[in-house]
Design a protein around this motif. Structure first.
Motif, mmCIF file in Angstrom:
data_model
loop_
_atom_site.group_PDB
_atom_site.id
_atom_site.type_symbol
_atom_site.label_atom_id
_atom_site.label_comp_id
_atom_site.label_asym_id
_atom_site.label_seq_id
_atom_site.Cartn_x
_atom_site.Cartn_y
_atom_site.Cartn_z
ATOM 1 N N TYR A 325 -56.976 29.974 -83.398
ATOM 2 C CA TYR A 325 -56.019 30.461 -82.406
ATOM 3 C C TYR A 325 -56.789 31.178 -81.297
ATOM 4 O O TYR A 325 -57.279 32.288 -81.465
ATOM 5 C CB TYR A 325 -55.012 31.419 -83.060
ATOM 6 C CG TYR A 325 -53.740 31.589 -82.260
ATOM 7 C CD1 TYR A 325 -52.588 30.901 -82.597
ATOM 8 C CD2 TYR A 325 -53.712 32.445 -81.157
ATOM 9 C CE1 TYR A 325 -51.426 31.051 -81.856
ATOM 10 C CE2 TYR A 325 -52.555 32.597 -80.412
ATOM 11 C CZ TYR A 325 -51.406 31.896 -80.765
ATOM 12 O OH TYR A 325 -50.254 32.042 -80.029
ATOM 13 N N LYS A 330 -53.978 26.619 -80.669
ATOM 14 C CA LYS A 330 -52.962 27.588 -81.084
ATOM 15 C C LYS A 330 -52.406 27.140 -82.442
ATOM 16 O O LYS A 330 -51.355 26.526 -82.542
ATOM 17 C CB LYS A 330 -51.824 27.664 -80.059
ATOM 18 C CG LYS A 330 -52.261 28.120 -78.668
ATOM 19 C CD LYS A 330 -52.670 29.577 -78.655
ATOM 20 C CE LYS A 330 -52.892 30.097 -77.241
ATOM 21 N NZ LYS A 330 -54.015 29.445 -76.558
ATOM 22 N N GLN A 331 -53.170 27.447 -83.511
ATOM 23 C CA GLN A 331 -52.764 27.036 -84.859
ATOM 24 C C GLN A 331 -52.660 28.279 -85.746
ATOM 25 O O GLN A 331 -53.625 29.012 -85.899
ATOM 26 C CB GLN A 331 -53.814 26.078 -85.466
ATOM 27 C CG GLN A 331 -54.107 24.849 -84.627
ATOM 28 C CD GLN A 331 -55.393 24.165 -85.051
ATOM 29 O OE1 GLN A 331 -56.323 24.796 -85.567
ATOM 30 N NE2 GLN A 331 -55.461 22.856 -84.842
ATOM 31 N N ILE A 332 -51.473 28.519 -86.319
ATOM 32 C CA ILE A 332 -51.292 29.591 -87.294
ATOM 33 C C ILE A 332 -51.183 28.945 -88.668
ATOM 34 O O ILE A 332 -50.237 28.186 -88.926
ATOM 35 C CB ILE A 332 -50.032 30.427 -87.000
ATOM 36 C CG1 ILE A 332 -50.175 31.157 -85.668
ATOM 37 C CG2 ILE A 332 -49.789 31.432 -88.114
ATOM 38 C CD1 ILE A 332 -51.148 32.300 -85.674
ATOM 39 N N THR A 336 -56.339 31.804 -90.644
ATOM 40 C CA THR A 336 -56.350 31.617 -89.194
ATOM 41 C C THR A 336 -57.523 32.382 -88.601
ATOM 42 O O THR A 336 -57.705 33.572 -88.894
ATOM 43 C CB THR A 336 -55.033 32.109 -88.574
ATOM 44 O OG1 THR A 336 -53.950 31.340 -89.111
ATOM 45 C CG2 THR A 336 -55.062 31.962 -87.064
ATOM 46 N N ALA A 338 -58.940 33.721 -85.138
ATOM 47 C CA ALA A 338 -58.512 34.003 -83.762
ATOM 48 C C ALA A 338 -59.556 34.845 -83.055
ATOM 49 O O ALA A 338 -60.343 35.567 -83.696
ATOM 50 C CB ALA A 338 -57.172 34.738 -83.762
ATOM 51 N N THR A 342 -57.555 37.058 -77.607
ATOM 52 C CA THR A 342 -56.227 36.452 -77.722
ATOM 53 C C THR A 342 -55.315 37.277 -78.631
ATOM 54 O O THR A 342 -54.141 37.503 -78.323
ATOM 55 C CB THR A 342 -56.350 35.018 -78.259
ATOM 56 O OG1 THR A 342 -57.195 34.261 -77.396
ATOM 57 C CG2 THR A 342 -54.996 34.345 -78.348
ATOM 58 N N HIS A 348 -49.117 37.167 -77.752
ATOM 59 C CA HIS A 348 -49.536 36.525 -78.996
ATOM 60 C C HIS A 348 -49.438 37.476 -80.194
ATOM 61 O O HIS A 348 -49.413 37.020 -81.337
ATOM 62 C CB HIS A 348 -50.981 36.041 -78.896
ATOM 63 C CG HIS A 348 -51.222 35.078 -77.771
ATOM 64 N ND1 HIS A 348 -50.596 33.854 -77.690
ATOM 65 C CD2 HIS A 348 -52.022 35.166 -76.688
ATOM 66 C CE1 HIS A 348 -51.003 33.231 -76.596
ATOM 67 N NE2 HIS A 348 -51.853 34.005 -75.972
#
Length: 638
Positions: A325, A330-332, A336, A338, A342, A348
């Motif tokens: 992410y 944008k993958q949950i 995850t 990140a 972000t 977010h």
């Protein structure tokens, strides 16, 4: 030393050297030695005879004077380790420290300064005592006593008091599920916690020593009490989130397993170990231990992709369970990865707050105190794990890392070097003369940032870099670090190597890094984008050509790109002589020296001159400044 002591142990040559120093003369008689050691003259003579038989001392007889003894190896006496402690200032001066001494000092003191002759100045701050990795103050005191030559009772009292301060407040989980702040006594709760904490942080006092803490104010409670001089222990029952069956396919090294066990016991902590020691692998062991959905925070999308590949390679997790992410994806998912940038954005943030994470991993955790990044540590109800090679920060706010994330785990670098798990690099600072009169004159006419940039782009550094890579290490894989875009492009052209900066497309960066890992490229010129986390194994040489205005942490990271289990490693830091780069070079390498890494300095080797100037190199258009000449942007930013 008493008579009984010397009857049971031989006089060591170090004790003899100490006696000579106390005596204030290069020679000593048996009578004088007996007084220094508080033993009989007969016992002193026996000890001297034993030292002479081993070849450590020699004797000389003078007609009108008694026999005197002196050291056989004067060089050894001069070069041996000396530790001088100033308890009133809580400062320690160490000459020629051995690795054991540096390793022990790193547990409870901060390296404040170094000299070019092998001297080190440490200081013991209250924060160092608070964060010392010991379960009891007796263990901490024993380590200190093993290094410090004197041990005043007043200093021990201060150490014990500071240690106890770090254990006077604790967060616990009440049987009804809410968070409770527990104080060691009624006075601490009323006169410290209630007086210092802002309104609303404590919802209600529930006993003489306990107060109900607002769940969304836990991080604030920790910060405020820390600043008041009372670090808070975190003994809450942390959430495990949605269950996730993670199985690690690698066998952890003994020290990695110890890191995981210590984390599992405390529920939170920061792994502090040299690059190449396998902190990421240990972190995957912690993910397995928690067994819950996990959020991994990283400073750049390259590192996010690298984490994903490592998880898919070394655990039973499959593609659909691991997401990224950041600005590109944008993958949950259950795990995850990140970027800090972000995750800190309001639009977010709710996505991360709403999910029941069992563990939050903060890679390159020294980013946490930065304003936009520290918002992520408000996820205090989760297990928290930080990873870093160097928790030091230029703004001296590194204590917030341990306050908000957890206590340090795994700080003994020397043990990893000695066991052969990590290659101990040789770090060398080389002072480079000016490449031309014109370059030196331009530097003299400039101020501030422009003056630093002129020193960084000294054209003589190109010749020295070529010397290192082509003459000294012609077959070794190398990274050349720069701070400014123009300088990076000049070096890349001279070396016929690609220049990787924040302006390069991520796909192109990935391709070049991959080619370097696979051995298809020997040299890369890189900006800050390679400072943190990017896995570049087998980088045997690193040349820091510019960027000496950076922090001690940056110096650690760049040297760390060569820290791997196999092969020799060499780091060359280039500093233009007679400029502030000399001081910056010492600052950058100080933290490495405190960890037992060999650091030395000397003149550049590519040329010898009589007037301090090298032959003119390509210096065209050096006065032309455009947007590309500005300082390289922070490549971790999105």
């Amino acid at each position: 030393m008493t008579e009984s002591d010397t009857e049971t142990e031989e006089l060591s040559v170090d004790r003899f050297y100490d006696a000579l120093e106390d005596h204030g003369r290069p020679v000593i008689t048996a009578t004088a030695l007996a007084r220094r050691l508080d033993v009989s003259q007969e016992r002193a003579m026996q000890a001297l005879d034993a030292l002479e038989e081993r070849g450590d001392v020699e004797r000389a007889s003078v007609a009108e004077d008694p026999t005197v003894f002196y050291a056989s190896d004067w060089a050894r006496m001069v070069e041996r380790e000396r530790v001088v402690f100033f308890p009133e200032r809580r400062e320690i001066v160490v000459d020629q420290p051995e690795q054991f001494t540096r390793a022990q000092l790193a547990q409870f003191a901060r390296l404040k300064d170094t000299t070019r002759t092998g001297g080190y100045l440490y200081e013991v701050r209250r924060e160092d005592v608070w964060q010392a990795p010991y379960d009891t103050h007796e263990e901490l005191v024993a380590t200190m006593q093993s290094v410090l030559p004197v041990w005043p009772s007043t200093f021990e009292e201060w150490v014990v008091e500071q240690y106890k301060r770090a254990h006077r407040f604790e967060l616990r989980t009440h049987e009804d599920g809410y968070v409770v702040l527990v104080a060691a006594n009624e006075s601490l709760l009323g006169n410290v916690a209630e007086q210092r904490l802002p309104e609303g942080a404590l919802r209600a006092v529930i006993s003489d020593t306990e107060a109900w803490v607002a769940e969304d104010r836990v991080a604030e409670v920790k910060r405020v009490l820390y600043e008041a001089g009372y670090p808070v222990e975190d003994g809450r029952d942390l959430e495990t989130g949605e269950a996730l069956d993670v199985q690690l396919h690698l066998r952890l090294r003994d020290y990695q397993q110890e890191w995981v066990d210590r984390f599992d016991e405390k529920g939170a902590g920061v792994l502090v170990g040299p690059p190449g020691s396998g902190k990421t692998v240990a972190a995957m062991g912690c993910i397995e231990a928690v067994g819950g959905e996990t959020l991994v925070l990283v400073p750049s999308r390259e590192l996010a992709t690298q984490w994903r590949e490592e998880l898919l390679t070394h655990t039973n997790l499959v593609d659909s369970q691991v997401g990224e992410y950041h600005g590109g994806k944008k993958q949950i998912r259950p795990v995850t990865i990140a970027t800090y940038q972000t995750a800190g954005m309001d639009r977010h943030r709710q996505l991360f707050d709403d999910r029941e994470w069992g563990l939050v991993v903060y890679d390159e955790v020294h980013h946490v105190p930065a304003p936009i990044h520290r918002r992520s540590v408000d996820l205090q109800s989760k297990h928290r794990l930080g990873l870093t090679a160097s928790p030091v920060r230029g703004d001296d706010r590194e204590e917030e890392i341990f306050t908000l994330v957890g206590p340090p785990i795994g700080t003994d670098w020397d043990a990893l070097f000695d066991a052969g798990f990590v290659q101990d690099p040789e770090v060398e600072v080389r002072y480079v003369p000016w490449g031309s009169d014109e370059a030196q004159e331009r530097h003299a006419k400039r101020d501030g940032h422009d003056k630093r940039q002129a020193a960084a782009a000294n054209p003589a550094k190109i010749a020295e870099t070529e010397h290192v890579l082509e003459r000294e290490h012609p077959d070794k894989k190398a990274l050349v670090f720069v701070e400014y875009l123009d300088h990076g492009q000049e070096l890349a052209e001279a070396l016929d190597a690609p220049f990787i900066s924040g302006e390069m497309a991520h796909s192109e960066r990935d391709r070049l890094f991959r080619e370097f890992r696979n051995g298809d490229r020997r040299v890369l010129v890189v900006s800050r984008v390679a400072d943190e986390g990017i896995d570049l194994p087998d980088a045997e040489v690193a040349v820091v050509a510019s960027g000496l205005g950076g922090s001690r942490r940056q110096g650690t990271q760049r040297a760390g790109r060569t820290m791997r289990p196999e092969g020799s490693a060499h780091v060359v830091v280039l500093a233009t002589r007679g400029t502030t780069e000399e001081d910056f070079a010492q600052n950058q390498t100080r933290h490495l020296a405190s960890k037992g890494i060999s650091v030395r300095d000397g003149d550049a080797k590519a040329f010898e001159t009589t007037d301090g100037l090298v032959a003119a190199t390509d210096d065209t258009d050096a006065d032309d400044e455009d947007a590309d000449g500005d300082e390289a942007p922070d490549d971790a930013a999105e």
